[in-house]
Design a protein around this motif. Structure first.
Motif, PDB file in Angstrom:
ATOM      1  N   ASN A 143      70.788  29.629 100.868  1.00  0.00           N
ATOM      2  CA  ASN A 143      70.420  30.671  99.255  1.00  0.00           C
ATOM      3  C   ASN A 143      69.598  30.647  98.337  1.00  0.00           C
ATOM      4  O   ASN A 143      69.110  31.297  97.522  1.00  0.00           O
ATOM      5  N   TYR A 144      68.662  29.953  98.978  1.00  0.00           N
ATOM      6  CA  TYR A 144      67.369  29.776  97.840  1.00  0.00           C
ATOM      7  C   TYR A 144      65.492  30.025  98.522  1.00  0.00           C
ATOM      8  O   TYR A 144      64.887  30.608  97.886  1.00  0.00           O
ATOM      9  N   ALA A 145      66.110  30.304 100.499  1.00  0.00           N
ATOM     10  CA  ALA A 145      64.056  29.926 100.436  1.00  0.00           C
ATOM     11  C   ALA A 145      64.439  30.540 102.572  1.00  0.00           C
ATOM     12  O   ALA A 145      65.508  30.032 102.618  1.00  0.00           O
ATOM     13  N   ASP A 146      63.273  31.208 102.872  1.00  0.00           N
ATOM     14  CA  ASP A 146      63.508  32.076 103.846  1.00  0.00           C
ATOM     15  C   ASP A 146      62.443  31.129 104.577  1.00  0.00           C
ATOM     16  O   ASP A 146      61.512  31.135 103.666  1.00  0.00           O
ATOM     17  N   LEU A 147      62.024  30.131 105.364  1.00  0.00           N
ATOM     18  CA  LEU A 147      60.814  29.369 105.688  1.00  0.00           C
ATOM     19  C   LEU A 147      60.681  30.828 106.486  1.00  0.00           C
ATOM     20  O   LEU A 147      60.930  31.675 107.728  1.00  0.00           O
ATOM     21  N   VAL A 148      58.694  31.203 106.361  1.00  0.00           N
ATOM     22  CA  VAL A 148      57.981  32.176 107.032  1.00  0.00           C
ATOM     23  C   VAL A 148      57.705  31.901 108.130  1.00  0.00           C
ATOM     24  O   VAL A 148      57.158  32.779 108.798  1.00  0.00           O
ATOM     25  N   TYR A 149      57.305  30.903 107.807  1.00  0.00           N
ATOM     26  CA  TYR A 149      55.909  30.269 109.106  1.00  0.00           C
ATOM     27  C   TYR A 149      55.974  28.753 108.930  1.00  0.00           C
ATOM     28  O   TYR A 149      56.195  27.972 107.777  1.00  0.00           O
ATOM     29  N   ALA A 150      56.181  28.118 109.990  1.00  0.00           N
ATOM     30  CA  ALA A 150      56.194  26.970 110.123  1.00  0.00           C
ATOM     31  C   ALA A 150      56.012  26.390 111.897  1.00  0.00           C
ATOM     32  O   ALA A 150      57.195  27.256 112.550  1.00  0.00           O
ATOM     33  N   LEU A 151      55.441  25.644 112.228  1.00  0.00           N
ATOM     34  CA  LEU A 151      54.886  25.212 113.571  1.00  0.00           C
ATOM     35  C   LEU A 151      56.895  24.416 114.345  1.00  0.00           C
ATOM     36  O   LEU A 151      57.319  23.904 113.665  1.00  0.00           O
ATOM     37  N   THR A 152      56.937  25.613 115.208  1.00  0.00           N
ATOM     38  CA  THR A 152      57.556  25.087 116.351  1.00  0.00           C
ATOM     39  C   THR A 152      59.286  25.522 115.397  1.00  0.00           C
ATOM     40  O   THR A 152      59.869  26.042 115.813  1.00  0.00           O
ATOM     41  N   PRO A 210      51.790  34.722 107.446  1.00  0.00           N
ATOM     42  CA  PRO A 210      52.332  35.817 106.858  1.00  0.00           C
ATOM     43  C   PRO A 210      52.102  35.544 105.127  1.00  0.00           C
ATOM     44  O   PRO A 210      51.877  34.423 104.485  1.00  0.00           O
ATOM     45  N   GLU A 211      52.438  36.909 103.907  1.00  0.00           N
ATOM     46  CA  GLU A 211      52.298  36.372 103.090  1.00  0.00           C
ATOM     47  C   GLU A 211      53.609  36.075 102.452  1.00  0.00           C
ATOM     48  O   GLU A 211      54.885  35.933 102.923  1.00  0.00           O
ATOM     49  N   MET A 212      53.213  34.583 101.676  1.00  0.00           N
ATOM     50  CA  MET A 212      54.578  33.786 101.186  1.00  0.00           C
ATOM     51  C   MET A 212      54.247  33.822  99.879  1.00  0.00           C
ATOM     52  O   MET A 212      53.509  33.806  99.024  1.00  0.00           O
ATOM     53  N   ASP A 213      55.946  33.377  99.415  1.00  0.00           N
ATOM     54  CA  ASP A 213      55.754  33.388  97.924  1.00  0.00           C
ATOM     55  C   ASP A 213      55.262  31.686  97.289  1.00  0.00           C
ATOM     56  O   ASP A 213      54.508  31.348  96.532  1.00  0.00           O
ATOM     57  N   VAL A 214      55.508  30.498  98.514  1.00  0.00           N
ATOM     58  CA  VAL A 214      54.957  29.257  98.560  1.00  0.00           C
ATOM     59  C   VAL A 214      54.428  28.703  99.660  1.00  0.00           C
ATOM     60  O   VAL A 214      55.245  28.844 100.898  1.00  0.00           O
ATOM     61  N   CYS A 215      53.791  27.732  99.563  1.00  0.00           N
ATOM     62  CA  CYS A 215      52.963  27.489 101.081  1.00  0.00           C
ATOM     63  C   CYS A 215      52.802  25.935 100.661  1.00  0.00           C
ATOM     64  O   CYS A 215      51.983  25.813 100.266  1.00  0.00           O
ATOM     65  N   LEU A 216      53.382  25.496 101.896  1.00  0.00           N
ATOM     66  CA  LEU A 216      53.239  24.199 101.845  1.00  0.00           C
ATOM     67  C   LEU A 216      52.394  23.790 102.878  1.00  0.00           C
ATOM     68  O   LEU A 216      52.397  24.444 104.103  1.00  0.00           O
ATOM     69  N   VAL A 217      50.906  23.014 102.614  1.00  0.00           N
ATOM     70  CA  VAL A 217      50.104  23.215 103.658  1.00  0.00           C
ATOM     71  C   VAL A 217      50.274  21.313 104.222  1.00  0.00           C
ATOM     72  O   VAL A 217      50.126  20.344 102.627  1.00  0.00           O
ATOM     73  N   GLU A 218      50.055  21.329 105.584  1.00  0.00           N
ATOM     74  CA  GLU A 218      50.708  19.618 105.574  1.00  0.00           C
ATOM     75  C   GLU A 218      48.600  19.467 106.906  1.00  0.00           C
ATOM     76  O   GLU A 218      47.908  20.071 107.134  1.00  0.00           O
ATOM     77  N   GLY A 219      48.443  18.823 105.913  1.00  0.00           N
ATOM     78  CA  GLY A 219      47.320  17.834 106.788  1.00  0.00           C
ATOM     79  C   GLY A 219      45.606  18.431 105.951  1.00  0.00           C
ATOM     80  O   GLY A 219      46.070  18.566 105.157  1.00  0.00           O
ATOM     81  N   SER A 220      44.586  17.109 106.927  1.00  0.00           N
ATOM     82  CA  SER A 220      43.912  17.793 106.204  1.00  0.00           C
ATOM     83  C   SER A 220      42.692  18.783 107.003  1.00  0.00           C
ATOM     84  O   SER A 220      43.387  18.943 107.333  1.00  0.00           O
ATOM     85  N   CYS A 221      42.220  19.359 106.169  1.00  0.00           N
ATOM     86  CA  CYS A 221      40.938  19.684 107.109  1.00  0.00           C
ATOM     87  C   CYS A 221      40.223  19.789 108.002  1.00  0.00           C
ATOM     88  O   CYS A 221      38.904  19.554 107.319  1.00  0.00           O
ATOM     89  N   CYS A 222      39.990  19.860 108.911  1.00  0.00           N
ATOM     90  CA  CYS A 222      38.507  19.873 109.721  1.00  0.00           C
ATOM     91  C   CYS A 222      37.746  20.821 109.560  1.00  0.00           C
ATOM     92  O   CYS A 222      38.212  21.564 110.434  1.00  0.00           O
ATOM     93  N   LEU A 223      36.383  20.453 109.416  1.00  0.00           N
ATOM     94  CA  LEU A 223      35.359  21.426 109.058  1.00  0.00           C
ATOM     95  C   LEU A 223      34.987  21.404 110.483  1.00  0.00           C
ATOM     96  O   LEU A 223      34.562  22.361 109.948  1.00  0.00           O
ATOM     97  N   ASP A 224      35.038  20.711 111.568  1.00  0.00           N
ATOM     98  CA  ASP A 224      34.664  20.963 112.279  1.00  0.00           C
ATOM     99  C   ASP A 224      35.510  21.950 113.579  1.00  0.00           C
ATOM    100  O   ASP A 224      35.284  22.358 114.791  1.00  0.00           O
ATOM    101  N   ASP A 225      36.473  22.868 113.042  1.00  0.00           N
ATOM    102  CA  ASP A 225      37.042  23.260 113.525  1.00  0.00           C
ATOM    103  C   ASP A 225      37.030  24.807 112.246  1.00  0.00           C
ATOM    104  O   ASP A 225      38.085  24.610 111.288  1.00  0.00           O
ATOM    105  N   GLU A 226      37.000  25.630 113.104  1.00  0.00           N
ATOM    106  CA  GLU A 226      36.900  27.072 111.969  1.00  0.00           C
ATOM    107  C   GLU A 226      38.139  27.787 111.932  1.00  0.00           C
ATOM    108  O   GLU A 226      38.332  27.806 110.946  1.00  0.00           O
ATOM    109  N   LEU A 227      39.461  27.850 113.165  1.00  0.00           N
ATOM    110  CA  LEU A 227      40.422  28.428 112.801  1.00  0.00           C
ATOM    111  C   LEU A 227      41.249  27.540 111.670  1.00  0.00           C
ATOM    112  O   LEU A 227      41.858  27.712 111.102  1.00  0.00           O
ATOM    113  N   SER A 228      41.149  26.175 111.538  1.00  0.00           N
ATOM    114  CA  SER A 228      41.669  25.038 110.230  1.00  0.00           C
ATOM    115  C   SER A 228      41.607  25.919 109.019  1.00  0.00           C
ATOM    116  O   SER A 228      41.891  26.410 107.584  1.00  0.00           O
TER     117      SER A 228
END
Lengths: 285, 295
Positions: free
Chosen positions: A67-76, A84-102
């Motif tokens: 009814n309320y939200a489409d999950l457009v991006y999530a691991l597994t 992708p573009e999204m209204d709300v992005c929930l970010v889990e985890g801290s950011c590793c500075l030694d990992d460029e991709l993060s």
């Protein structure tokens, strides 16, 4: 509302044809997605406990997705490779500075989302990753981890480790009301979300010490016991009516301070607790 | 909002249970309501202020029987951190329907835990009955000790009952002595956190109760929520209470409103004063943190 098939009603004026076309467009939709918001979960240096917490809403998760939200991006859970573009992005985890991709993905998530949420203790405050010092298999070279607000602007915090399924549900429903609701619903959602947005403004360092610095030292503690009841690792006990923090046990998740009725207490929302809880319950049925 | 909060009805009441009245502070409202709710399966257990290793120091406990409720009956004038057990009650104790009693601030904390369950996993829909007690201010255990032992000159362990009323703090001992001190001398011992409290009669409780407004041995009861209303109606039908209309008792609702107004006016002033307590370099005021504005 279902219109009669146009074949039964010969077109006598142009508007008949227009109506028919409109109906066809609606019927071609497989599901009524137009009014839903889009939510994604970006997984950085976290343990997946935050992601699992979304699923801990059990049938409530299906209701949210129906009814309320489409999950457009999530691991597994979602087969989408790139942020992708999204209204709300929930970010889990801290950011590793030694990992460029993060860093790249975090910046991309910021650029592509309307509301960026630090979801859980690690994203908001570093949490257990604050204690990292490298030398761990299988990435011994990774040792620098920061709360995501060191890298991007964050709109809203959902602290604790793990966060609560009911809180992420409430935030999802309120985000829906904020982005799709009528004026009254927008007002309620704004009032509800404001303290969580203020938490994001407050900073990215959390500890059981906050109970001392920002509650007891400020002359605000009345010994209700909430912090001790909240702490996920039982680092807080009540000694003679005040919290006592075992600082070696504290994982810096931010739950105790955020849950404390003297960190914030917004009467405009709380005085209407019965109506809001009924509304959320109703929305989930 | 009115200083007395939203309520559906207000009434003077007293328990009909003699065992409870023997142990209760006033009308035995909280103990009787929990006993009724336990009996009816409305709650599986209640978080109450149980006894501890020290005299008059309450410790939160989950009561699942009338005997346990009776052990926790009566007022202790120091806080019992009942919220400490709110998640535990649903986990270790496995309760699906939890009752909780608390001061106004603790009921506020309960509602915050339900509306913003940040670290309170699976708690929000398990609070089956939140009972509030009127509260003007509270004391640390050590402050209570100072009042009883220094001011009233009685040993904590020999005290049978403590009571606040008619401008006095009164201590009754097991052997029949009565010691009193004027209430205004207590103010220096009040916890600082109580001075920012803007709730006297537990406005957010399902049902709230306290002695103020009703005659000795009776309590004033505010029935507030839908849930509270259903429980109260059931308890009345079950004959748990005798009642009197509040407008037919002395001193009546006016006194409750007067004290509530006094507390909230005084504390609102304190909250406002905190905003300008200090001084910035540019000559403008520097304030302390205000929980009613932001975290």
């Amino acid at each position: 509302m279902v219109e009669k098939p146009a074949a039964e009603k010969p077109a006598v004026k142009p508007s008949d044809v227009i109506v028919k076309e409109k109906v066809e467009v609606v019927q071609k939709e497989e599901k009524p997605v137009a009014e839903k918001i889009t939510i994604g979960e970006l997984h950085l240096s976290g343990c997946t406990g935050c992601l699992v917490t979304i699923a801990d809403n059990y049938e409530g998760l299906f209701k949210l997705l129906d009814n309320y939200a489409d999950l457009v991006y999530a691991l597994t859970l979602v087969d989408v490779r790139h942020v992708p573009e999204m209204d709300v992005c929930l970010v889990e985890g801290s950011c590793c500075l030694d990992d460029e991709l993060s860093i790249e993905e975090l910046k991309e998530a910021r650029a592509k989302s309307k509301v960026l949420v630090a979801y859980g203790g690690c994203a908001a405050y570093g949490n257990i990753t604050r204690f990292c010092r490298g030398g761990q298999w299988n990435q011994p070279g990774q040792e620098a981890f920061v709360p995501i607000s060191e890298i991007v602007d964050v709109d809203l915090y959902i602290p604790s480790c793990p966060p609560c399924p009911q809180e992420v549900r409430n935030v999802a429903v309120m985000a829906y009301l904020l982005l799709r609701g009528n004026e009254e619903q927008k007002k309620l959602a704004t009032a509800y979300l404001t303290p969580l947005m203020q938490l994001a403004q407050r900073g990215n360092e959390a500890c059981g010490c906050d109970l001392m610095y920002d509650v007891i030292n400020q002359g605000l503690c009345m010994g209700c016991g909430t912090c001790a009841g909240t702490c996920p690792v039982r680092a807080v006990t009540m000694e003679y009516g005040k919290p006592n923090v075992n600082r070696d046990q504290c994982i810096k998740c931010g739950a105790c301070y955020a849950q404390c009725p003297r960190s914030w207490f917004n009467f405009d929302v709380m005085n209407n607790y019965e109506g809001i809880m009924d509304a959320i319950k109703g929305a989930m049925q | 909002m009115d200083v007395l909060g939203n309520y559906k009805s207000v009434i003077a009441a007293r328990s009909t249970d003699k065992d409870i009245l023997k142990k209760s502070q006033d009308g035995g409202i909280i103990t009787t309501l929990f006993a009724y709710a336990l009996e009816e399966g409305i709650i599986d257990g209640a978080i109450v202020a149980g006894p501890s290793a020290e005299p008059w120091r309450p410790e939160p406990m989950v009561a699942t029987s009338k005997a346990e409720l009776l052990a926790a009956a009566g007022t202790r004038y120091t806080i019992s951190p009942n919220l400490y057990l709110i998640k535990e009650a649903t986990r270790s104790y496995g309760l699906d329907r939890v009752g909780i009693v608390g001061t106004p601030c603790q009921i506020q904390a309960t509602r915050k835990a339900q509306l913003y369950p940040i670290g309170m996993r699976d708690v929000d829909d398990k609070i089956a009955l939140a009972l509030g007690i009127f509260c003007m201010e509270n004391l640390s255990y050590q402050a209570l000790e100072a009042i009883v032992e220094d001011h009233c000159n009685q040993k904590m362990e020999s005290v049978k009952k403590m009571d606040i009323g008619k401008g006095k703090f009164t201590v009754y001992t097991e052997r029949g002595a009565v010691s009193q001190m004027p209430l205004k001398l207590i103010h220096k011992y009040v916890q600082p956190g109580c001075h920012v409290c803007l709730d006297y009669v537990a406005n957010l409780a399902d049902i709230s109760s306290g002695s103020v407004g009703s005659p000795d041995g009776w309590s004033t009861v505010f029935v507030r929520s839908m849930k509270g209303n259903a429980v109260w109606d059931g308890a009345i039908a079950a004959g748990c209470f005798e009642t009197k209309p509040i407008d037919q008792v002395k001193p009546g609702l006016d006194l409750v409103a007067k004290l509530a107004t006094e507390k909230i006016t005084k504390n609102q002033k304190h909250v406002d004063e905190r905003k300008t307590v200090g001084l910035k370099a540019d000559g403008t005021p520097k304030g302390l943190r205000n929980p009613y504005e932001s975290p």
